[in-house]
Design a protein around this motif. Sequence first.
Motif: not given
Length: 504
Positions: A21-22, A24, A42, A44-46, A64
Motif C-alpha cells: 500500500s505504501s 518509504r 513516503r 502511496d503504492n498502487r 519514487e
Amino acid sequence: MGQSAGIPLTDCYAAVDIGASSGRVVVGYLEDGLIRLEEVHRFDNRQVRLNGHDCWDLDLLGTELLRGLARCREAGFAPKTVGIDTWGVDFVLLDADDNLVGDAVAYRDARTNGMYEVADAIMAPEELYRHCGLQRQPFNTIYQLLALQREHPEQLEAAATFLMIPDYLNFLLTGQKAVEYTNASTTGLLNAETGAWDETVMAAFAIPRRLFPNVTHAGASLGPVLPEVAEAIGYEPRVVLPATHDTGSAYLAVPACELPAVFLSSGTWSLLGVENRSPICAEPAYRANFTNEGGYHFRYRFLKNIMGLWMIQSIRRELNGIAYVVDEKAIRKGRLHQYMRVEGLGHEVDFPDLIKAADEAEAAGVTASIVNVNDDRFLAPDSMIEEICAACDESGQSVPQTLGELMLCVYESLVSCYRDAVDELASLAGHDYASINIVGGGCRDGHLNRRTAEACGIPVYAGPVEGTALGNLAVQMLADGVFPHLKAVRAAIAESFEVTKVEP
Ligand SMILES: C[C@H](O)[C@H](O)[C@@H](O)C(=O)CO
C-alpha cells in the motif's frame, strides 16, 4: 538532524521499504549508542490494470525510489549504503538485453485461479512442502509461473533472467542482477534445507533453471549506484542487500521480550510465527500450513501468513470510494459504500474512526460474528464489506448492520486466527509461549493489541512501529561493522525504541 554547517551526514544508511500500500525511505544512524530514524520520503503504492491483469506500476516504483534517495540528500544525509525491501513472491522477467518481458503482475491478481489443480497433478503438495517448506498460498511464485506458462509461454521463452521486485529495483540502481535469499524463499522453488534453487522441483514443473541467478545473501554489496543514479540523487551510495523480503527485515527488528516469544509482523499481512535455526518440513507443519521462510544468516521464519490489516485497509478504501486498482474500466473499482456510510465525519474515514466504531460496538455489548480471515475469498474481493457480510450470512451468523458490528467482526476474526496459530505453534514446538511481540504499523492499533493479548492469554509487547525499515537498516549496519552481530543490534533496538506492554 542530517545537516551540519551544510555538510551532509555520511555515517548513515537508507532503508527503502516498500509495501503493497505504501513505500518509504528512512535514514538510520547511531547517536550516543542509540539508533535514530528519520523518514525522508513516503508515497502511496498502487496497482494498474494492464493487459487484463492487476500489475505493479514499475515506473512509479522506479520514480519514487530515485525521488526518495534524492530526498535523503535534501534532508542533509548522504547515506553510505542503501538497502531495498518489498513484499514477497512477485517478479519480473528480463530478456537477453535486460528489457522487461511482460508485466509485473501483482500477487492478488486472479491469474493463479485453478493452478493448485495443475500443480497437484505434477507433484503432491506435501511432497512440494518437503522440498520447499512453503505455506500453500495461491499467489506463491511457483503458481504464478505455472499461470504464465499457460497464458504466455512465449514470455518464458523470451526471458533470460528472473528477478524479484527488490532485485529489479537493485538492478535499476546498480546494473547488477542478483536474487536475494530471503525473498527467493517465498517462491516455492528454493530448497528449504540447502537454500539453493531446487532443481528437482524446477524440472518437475518445467520451470527453466537458466532464468534464475544463483542466490545471494543479505549483507552482500552490489557495489556503487550507476553514475546516472549518483547524479540524479546527489551522492554515490553502495547498494547492500538487506533481508529484501519485508517480513525477513521486520523479524530482525523484534526485540523479543519475555522468551520464548512469538513474533508478529503486523501490516497488510499479519505474519505470526517464531524464529528457528532449521526448517521444519514434516507432516504436522504441512498440515498446519506453516511456512519456513529464509531469514538473515540462515535463520528460518516459521510462520503463518494471516490476512491481516488488508481487511481493515480495504474497508477504509471502500468507505472512502478509493480504487485499489487504477483503471477507470476495471470491475474492481472502489466506490462509496452507501450501506455503512459514515455520516458527519467531515473528513475521509481513517483508521482511528474504524477503531472507535469497534470500541463503541464492544462497549455496547455487541456479539461479534466470526469469519475465516484466511479464506481466499478475502484476498481480492470486489467489495470487502459485502464479502464479510456474505460469509457471516452463509455461516448462519448475524450479518453486521453497522460499521461497529463489521469492525468488531473483523477484529474478533483476526484475533481468533492469531490464537489458533499460537496454539498450533505451541503444539508443534511442544511448549507454550510467554509473549507476543508485535512490530510494524499494526502495533499502533490499541484495540487489536488488547484483543490479541486477551485472545491468546499472554502479554503483547507492541513496538517498534518501524519494524521493517529498522530490520533493513540493521543488516546494513552489520555489513558496515557498526554492530558485531545480530544480538547486539537487537539489544540496541530494544534500548532505542518504545515498546508497550499490554497485559491479557
Ligand atoms: C505476498 C505477501 O506479501 C508475502 O507473503 C508477505 O510475507 C509479505 O511480503 C508481507 O508484506
